[in-house]
Design a protein around this motif. Structure first.
Motif, PDB file in Angstrom:
ATOM      1  N   VAL A 156      40.414  38.515  51.686  1.00  0.00           N
ATOM      2  CA  VAL A 156      39.169  38.504  50.899  1.00  0.00           C
ATOM      3  C   VAL A 156      39.379  39.228  49.570  1.00  0.00           C
ATOM      4  N   LYS A 157      39.949  40.403  49.615  1.00  0.00           N
ATOM      5  CA  LYS A 157      40.148  41.175  48.391  1.00  0.00           C
ATOM      6  C   LYS A 157      41.145  40.503  47.460  1.00  0.00           C
ATOM      7  N   THR A 158      42.179  39.893  48.041  1.00  0.00           N
ATOM      8  CA  THR A 158      43.157  39.180  47.210  1.00  0.00           C
ATOM      9  C   THR A 158      42.506  37.997  46.508  1.00  0.00           C
ATOM     10  N   MET A 159      41.707  37.222  47.232  1.00  0.00           N
ATOM     11  CA  MET A 159      41.045  36.074  46.633  1.00  0.00           C
ATOM     12  C   MET A 159      40.101  36.501  45.517  1.00  0.00           C
ATOM     13  N   LEU A 160      39.337  37.542  45.741  1.00  0.00           N
ATOM     14  CA  LEU A 160      38.403  37.993  44.710  1.00  0.00           C
ATOM     15  C   LEU A 160      39.150  38.442  43.459  1.00  0.00           C
ATOM     16  N   ARG A 161      40.263  39.152  43.659  1.00  0.00           N
ATOM     17  CA  ARG A 161      41.028  39.614  42.501  1.00  0.00           C
ATOM     18  C   ARG A 161      41.637  38.441  41.735  1.00  0.00           C
ATOM     19  N   PHE A 162      42.283  37.542  42.467  1.00  0.00           N
ATOM     20  CA  PHE A 162      42.872  36.384  41.799  1.00  0.00           C
ATOM     21  C   PHE A 162      41.802  35.502  41.163  1.00  0.00           C
ATOM     22  N   GLY A 163      40.647  35.406  41.812  1.00  0.00           N
ATOM     23  CA  GLY A 163      39.571  34.582  41.281  1.00  0.00           C
ATOM     24  C   GLY A 163      39.054  35.090  39.947  1.00  0.00           C
ATOM     25  N   ARG A 164      39.156  36.398  39.735  1.00  0.00           N
ATOM     26  CA  ARG A 164      38.743  36.962  38.445  1.00  0.00           C
ATOM     27  C   ARG A 164      39.791  36.731  37.367  1.00  0.00           C
ATOM     28  N   GLU A 165      41.032  36.494  37.800  1.00  0.00           N
ATOM     29  CA  GLU A 165      42.145  36.390  36.854  1.00  0.00           C
ATOM     30  C   GLU A 165      42.557  34.956  36.541  1.00  0.00           C
ATOM     31  N   ARG A 166      42.229  34.029  37.447  1.00  0.00           N
ATOM     32  CA  ARG A 166      42.779  32.678  37.330  1.00  0.00           C
ATOM     33  C   ARG A 166      41.663  31.629  37.386  1.00  0.00           C
ATOM     34  N   MET A 168      43.269  27.935  41.534  1.00  0.00           N
ATOM     35  CA  MET A 168      44.051  28.547  42.607  1.00  0.00           C
ATOM     36  C   MET A 168      44.463  27.492  43.624  1.00  0.00           C
ATOM     37  N   ARG A 169      45.663  27.681  44.198  1.00  0.00           N
ATOM     38  CA  ARG A 169      46.182  26.799  45.236  1.00  0.00           C
ATOM     39  C   ARG A 169      46.218  27.587  46.535  1.00  0.00           C
ATOM     40  N   ALA A 215      33.659  31.153  40.090  1.00  0.00           N
ATOM     41  CA  ALA A 215      34.632  30.711  41.086  1.00  0.00           C
ATOM     42  C   ALA A 215      35.711  29.863  40.436  1.00  0.00           C
ATOM     43  N   PRO A 216      36.971  30.051  40.816  1.00  0.00           N
ATOM     44  CA  PRO A 216      38.036  29.207  40.282  1.00  0.00           C
ATOM     45  C   PRO A 216      38.010  27.837  40.941  1.00  0.00           C
ATOM     46  N   GLN A 217      38.747  26.912  40.384  1.00  0.00           N
ATOM     47  CA  GLN A 217      38.922  25.608  41.015  1.00  0.00           C
ATOM     48  C   GLN A 217      39.988  25.743  42.092  1.00  0.00           C
ATOM     49  N   LEU A 218      39.646  25.320  43.313  1.00  0.00           N
ATOM     50  CA  LEU A 218      40.573  25.440  44.433  1.00  0.00           C
ATOM     51  C   LEU A 218      41.284  24.122  44.695  1.00  0.00           C
ATOM     52  N   THR A 219      42.589  24.213  44.922  1.00  0.00           N
ATOM     53  CA  THR A 219      43.382  23.050  45.297  1.00  0.00           C
ATOM     54  C   THR A 219      44.022  23.307  46.646  1.00  0.00           C
TER      55      THR A 219
END
Length: 297
Positions: free
Chosen positions: A160-170, A173-174, A241-245
């Motif tokens: 959860v924490k990793t996704m939130l951090r990456f979601g703010r940066e990217r 996401m894949r 939210a980022p675009q998820l693939t």
């Protein structure tokens, strides 16, 4: 009840300690550097000093990929440690609650794994955790091992924490979509241990409460499905939210192999232990509230 908690700052221990206090238990939490779970002398001294009436082991070596290169350390913490705890607990006549993992299975089964399925770990982490289960129960039959998976919380490092951090940066996401399992929140695992303690204290060896039991959240999903839920919740709290693939495991290689099927059948937990699986979506909402306070503002 005096409870010796091994671990203090990990995800489960952080949730466990306040719950023990709220339930009226006296808890002592030990972890490095002042306590070495793999040292027989230190384990014996801890039992002699604190005279616990129950033990909850929240400590583990969980660096799945690094374990492939640090086999001795992984086995010391995950196998030798539980054995020493079991031996000391048996001598003291007290029960143990221990946490293990879906990684004891190879993930090839088409259906959820039951406790009767033969383990077959494919990496060092899973092998070390399986060895710990076996050593603990051989030393102290009055033990409960809760096998779980995909543990998350507002604390420590987790998906959860990793996704939130990456979601703010990217912006994109894949995320792997062919590994199946169930997120499990540390708060629910901690609550399970607290609920078990009175029964364990009163139960004799041979009581069906003892042994290995699967306990995860529900319903089953994939990492990609979990990520979708995380970002939907984050969006409701003001984060873009980022675009998820969706990708395959083969497109995201790791040093250690992950089980394609991490689904654990939790029927026994509900029927024998009185611990029905908790809906991880409710746990996610609480986790996001804790992590994103004020973000919407």
């Amino acid at each position: 009840m005096r409870v010796l908690v091994i671990g203090r700052t990990g995800q489960i221990a952080t949730e466990l300690l306040p719950r023990l206090a709220a339930a009226g238990h006296e808890a002592v939490a030990l972890e490095p550097p002042e306590f070495d779970l793999t040292d027989a002398g230190q384990v014996a001294a801890a039992f002699a000093r604190h005279r616990p009436e129950a033990v909850v082991n929240c400590a583990a070596y969980t660096a799945v990929d690094r374990a492939e290169e640090e086999r001795d350390l992984a086995f010391a913490v995950n196998a030798t440690g539980p054995r020493l705890l079991g031996e000391a607990a048996a001598e003291a006549g007290v029960p143990v609650v221990h946490y293990s993992t879906d990684y004891v299975f190879d993930g090839s089964k088409a259906a959820p794994y039951t406790e009767a399925d033969p383990p077959n770990p494919v990496g060092v982490y899973g092998a070390s955790k399986l060895a710990g289960e076996q050593a603990l129960h051989a030393a102290q039959p009055r033990s409960v091992t809760l096998r779980t998976a995909w543990v998350c919380s507002p604390h420590g490092n987790n998906f959860v924490k990793t996704m939130l951090r990456f979601g703010r940066e990217r912006p994109e996401m894949r995320v792997v979509a062919d590994q199946h399992g169930a997120p499990t929140f540390a708060a629910d695992l901690a609550a399970a241990a607290v609920a078990l303690l009175p029964r364990l204290a009163a139960a004799s060896a041979g009581d069906p409460v003892f042994g290995v039991t699967h306990l995860t959240g529900m319903p089953y999903t994939t990492w990609h499905g979990f990520a979708e839920a995380i970002f939907a919740g984050a969006a409701r709290r003001g984060q873009t939210a980022p675009q998820l693939t969706a990708i395959t495991t083969a497109e995201y290689p790791t040093k250690a192999r992950r089980p394609a099927n991490s689904r654990l059948d939790c029927t026994r937990a509900a029927r024998v232990l009185g611990l029905p699986p908790q809906d991880w979506r409710a746990g996610l909402e609480r986790c996001l509230d804790a992590l994103m306070k004020g973000s919407a503002a």
